[in-house]
Design a protein around this motif. Structure first.
Motif, PDB file in Angstrom:
ATOM      1  N   PRO A  83       0.813  -1.232   0.000  1.00 37.87           N
ATOM      2  CA  PRO A  83       0.000   0.000   0.000  1.00 37.87           C
ATOM      3  C   PRO A  83       0.842   1.275   0.000  1.00 37.87           C
ATOM      4  O   PRO A  83       0.539   2.217  -0.740  1.00 37.87           O
TER       5      PRO A  83
ATOM      6  N   LEU B 131       1.214   4.096  -2.927  1.00 41.87           N
ATOM      7  CA  LEU B 131       0.956   5.489  -2.581  1.00 41.87           C
ATOM      8  C   LEU B 131       2.114   6.391  -3.005  1.00 41.87           C
ATOM      9  O   LEU B 131       1.901   7.428  -3.648  1.00 41.87           O
TER      10      LEU B 131
ATOM     11  N   TYR C  34      -3.231  12.074  -7.472  1.00 43.22           N
ATOM     12  CA  TYR C  34      -4.050  12.027  -6.259  1.00 43.22           C
ATOM     13  C   TYR C  34      -5.297  11.175  -6.464  1.00 43.22           C
ATOM     14  O   TYR C  34      -5.762  10.508  -5.533  1.00 43.22           O
TER      15      TYR C  34
ATOM     16  N   TYR D 265      -6.012   7.776  -4.292  1.00 43.03           N
ATOM     17  CA  TYR D 265      -7.281   7.497  -3.596  1.00 43.03           C
ATOM     18  C   TYR D 265      -7.857   6.151  -4.028  1.00 43.03           C
ATOM     19  O   TYR D 265      -8.311   5.362  -3.200  1.00 43.03           O
ATOM     20  N   ARG D 266      -7.800   5.864  -5.335  1.00 44.15           N
ATOM     21  CA  ARG D 266      -8.392   4.638  -5.856  1.00 44.15           C
ATOM     22  C   ARG D 266      -7.588   3.394  -5.479  1.00 44.15           C
ATOM     23  O   ARG D 266      -8.146   2.339  -5.187  1.00 44.15           O
ATOM     24  N   LEU D 267      -6.251   3.524  -5.483  1.00 47.37           N
ATOM     25  CA  LEU D 267      -5.398   2.357  -5.279  1.00 47.37           C
ATOM     26  C   LEU D 267      -4.950   2.177  -3.827  1.00 47.37           C
ATOM     27  O   LEU D 267      -4.717   1.063  -3.383  1.00 47.37           O
ATOM     28  N   ALA D 268      -4.773   3.283  -3.098  1.00 45.14           N
ATOM     29  CA  ALA D 268      -4.247   3.194  -1.732  1.00 45.14           C
ATOM     30  C   ALA D 268      -5.144   3.841  -0.690  1.00 45.14           C
ATOM     31  O   ALA D 268      -4.748   3.969   0.464  1.00 45.14           O
ATOM     32  N   ASN D 269      -6.330   4.297  -1.111  1.00 47.65           N
ATOM     33  CA  ASN D 269      -7.288   4.922  -0.200  1.00 47.65           C
ATOM     34  C   ASN D 269      -6.684   6.111   0.526  1.00 47.65           C
ATOM     35  O   ASN D 269      -6.936   6.356   1.709  1.00 47.65           O
ATOM     36  N   TYR D 270      -5.849   6.891  -0.205  1.00 49.52           N
ATOM     37  CA  TYR D 270      -5.197   8.072   0.353  1.00 49.52           C
ATOM     38  C   TYR D 270      -5.977   9.310  -0.074  1.00 49.52           C
ATOM     39  O   TYR D 270      -6.239   9.500  -1.259  1.00 49.52           O
ATOM     40  N   ARG D 271      -6.329  10.158   0.916  1.00 52.48           N
ATOM     41  CA  ARG D 271      -7.060  11.382   0.612  1.00 52.48           C
ATOM     42  C   ARG D 271      -6.401  12.546   1.311  1.00 52.48           C
ATOM     43  O   ARG D 271      -5.916  12.426   2.448  1.00 52.48           O
TER      44      ARG D 271
END
Length: 286
Positions: A202, A206, A274, A278-284
């Motif tokens: 993950p 990211l 970005y 968000y789609r691949l690592a759920n990072y916002r």
């Protein structure tokens, strides 16, 4: 109140200077100022498209930047995994500190060191190569070598900082997974392959997606301190080109047009990065 100083810096140094974008559509004359110079529409952008070396400059930028992004992922991940295997804590901490130190050195200082170390006449590297019968190589003056020297030296300077991120990711892996893998007969290599790397995946995804936004940032300070006219063919990037056109040749409107185009493309890449994060690592970020 705590946000005000940072907000003031952003407004003064980031937002107010954006008025200078007008120069991209002007034949800027310094003594007439920003609001007195004549507007010429998209002429500067047409000159940019017709400029004979602009394709090579964009290629150099993307080529060097992509190599830095990939090497900047592979090397820190490898070093983090190797450090994680060390059993003596003081050895791990000492090595981690040593590889982290170059991150704090400026390219002005490192540029002078690299010029001496890679000198074809007196440099340490060429002296070692001569022991094996290899002729001296002009690393900083040869178009075939220059991009790879930039990538290698950048990785050497920054991989210690990147290693910290991946070491932090390693601490979040459940130790019971290693115990289960060991019971199943997995050695250290297979544990790394089937437990460590999946656990780091993950953060790897990211970091890679966030770095997509830097695909047009090949490192102005580094290249500016190390390049020279003989290696413009492989070393000239967008930022150094803008510097020469704008500062040295006083083509302010043309240089602004190049910088604006780079900013637009970079903004698109950052937006994509970005979205992928968000789609691949759920990072916002919001």
């Amino acid at each position: 109140m705590m946000l005000l100083p940072g907000l003031a810096l952003v407004i003064i140094f980031s937002y107010i200077p954006m008025a200078g974008i007008m120069m991209a559509f002007q034949k800027y004359v310094p003594n007439k100022g920003l609001f007195g110079s004549p507007f010429i529409g998209l002429k500067n952008f047409r000159l940019l498209i017709d400029y004979p070396d602009i394709g090579r400059i964009f290629f150099n930028t993307v080529y060097i930047a992509m190599m830095k992004i990939l090497a900047g992922l592979i090397v820190p991940i490898t070093i983090a995994i190797l450090l994680n295997e060390l059993r003596k804590e003081w050895v791990k901490r000492t090595f981690q500190t040593l590889v982290y130190l170059p991150h704090f050195l400026s390219w002005v200082l490192l540029g002078g060191i690299l010029v001496d170390v890679l000198s074809p006449s007196s440099g340490v590297v060429n002296q070692v190569l001569s022991l094996f019968g290899i002729k001296p190589i002009f690393f900083l003056g040869d178009n075939a070598w220059f991009p790879y020297v930039m990538v290698t030296s950048d990785v050497w300077k920054e991989f210690g900082f990147g290693t910290i991120v991946y070491l932090a990711a390693l601490t979040s892996i459940n130790p019971s997974l290693y115990e289960a893998a060991e019971i199943d007969g997995a050695g250290r290599f297979k544990q790394t392959l089937h437990v460590t790397l999946p656990g780091m995946l993950p953060i790897i995804i990211l970091m890679f997606t966030l770095n997509i936004g830097n695909v047009l940032n090949a490192g102005f300070e580094q290249i500016f301190n190390l390049y020279s006219p003989p290696v413009y063919e492989s070393a000239d990037i967008i930022d150094t080109f803008v510097y020469r056109m704008g500062i040295q040749q006083a083509q302010f409107g043309f240089a602004t047009a190049v910088g604006l185009l780079k900013s637009i493309v970079s903004f698109i890449f950052i937006t994509i990065s970005y979205f992928l994060a968000y789609r691949l690592a759920n990072y916002r970020i919001f």
